[in-house]
Design an enzyme around this catalytic site. Structure first.
Site, mmCIF file in Angstrom:
data_model
loop_
_atom_site.group_PDB
_atom_site.id
_atom_site.type_symbol
_atom_site.label_atom_id
_atom_site.label_comp_id
_atom_site.label_asym_id
_atom_site.label_seq_id
_atom_site.Cartn_x
_atom_site.Cartn_y
_atom_site.Cartn_z
ATOM 1 N N TYR A 9 -9.466 6.148 34.424
ATOM 2 C CA TYR A 9 -10.417 6.923 35.223
ATOM 3 C C TYR A 9 -9.823 7.237 36.595
ATOM 4 O O TYR A 9 -9.885 8.374 37.070
ATOM 5 C CB TYR A 9 -11.736 6.155 35.369
ATOM 6 N N HIS B 238 -8.613 11.018 38.226
ATOM 7 C CA HIS B 238 -9.127 11.553 39.481
ATOM 8 C C HIS B 238 -8.038 11.741 40.536
ATOM 9 O O HIS B 238 -8.308 12.310 41.593
ATOM 10 C CB HIS B 238 -10.293 10.701 39.988
ATOM 11 N N TYR C 99 -17.290 15.528 49.335
ATOM 12 C CA TYR C 99 -17.569 14.771 48.106
ATOM 13 C C TYR C 99 -16.538 13.674 47.932
ATOM 14 O O TYR C 99 -15.331 13.934 47.971
ATOM 15 C CB TYR C 99 -17.548 15.736 46.924
ATOM 16 N N TRP D 254 -14.984 19.479 31.840
ATOM 17 C CA TRP D 254 -14.726 18.237 32.582
ATOM 18 C C TRP D 254 -15.715 17.145 32.156
ATOM 19 O O TRP D 254 -15.319 16.006 31.917
ATOM 20 C CB TRP D 254 -14.819 18.494 34.092
#
Length: 110
Positions: free
Chosen positions: A23, A27, A46, A81
Site C-alpha cells: 500500500y 502511494h 490531501y 484506482w
C-alpha cells in the site's frame, strides 16, 4: 479555493496488515492522472497517514466534500484506482472512496 470557505475533512480506513508495504509503495507512485483528477475535483492539501497497525488517516481541504466526492466518482481514473485499492482494506463494503466517513472536528487551532 478560498481558504476562508475551505472545510477540513478527516476520515479513517483500515489497511490490511499483510498489505501495508505494498500500500505504501503504491502511494509513492500515484498515477499523475489520478492526482490531476483529485485537484480538479476540489481535493486540496490531501494527505494520508498510516499507522503500523494499518489505521489509515486521511485529511483534505475542500469547499464541499460531498460535491468533491461526486466529481471524483464520475471520473474513469477514479473508478480504476478504487478497483485496484479495494483489496488493500479491511471491513470495507464497496469501494474505498465510498467507505470514507468524515470525523467530527471538535477543535482547531489556526
Amino acid at each position: 479555493m478560498d481558504s476562508g470557505s475551505a472545510k477540513r475533512v478527516c476520515f479513517l480506513l483500515k489497511v490490511r496488515q499483510d498489505r501495508l508495504e505494498e500500500y505504501k509503495a503504491r502511494h509513492q507512485a500515484v498515477w499523475p492522472e489520478m492526482q490531476d483528477a483529485l485537484r480538479e475535483s476540489g481535493w486540496h492539501n490531501y494527505s494520508l497517514f498510516l499507522r503500523e497497525d494499518g489505521l489509515l488517516v486521511g485529511y483534505l481541504e475542500t469547499d464541499d466534500f460531498e460535491a468533491a466526492q461526486e466529481r471524483m466518482a464520475r471520473t474513469d481514473v477514479n473508478t480504476r484506482w478504487q478497483a485496484e485499492m479495494a483489496p488493500f482494506f479491511e471491513d470495507l463494503d464497496g469501494r474505498p472512496d465510498e467507505g470514507m466517513r468524515p470525523l467530527q472536528e471538535v477543535f482547531h487551532l489556526a
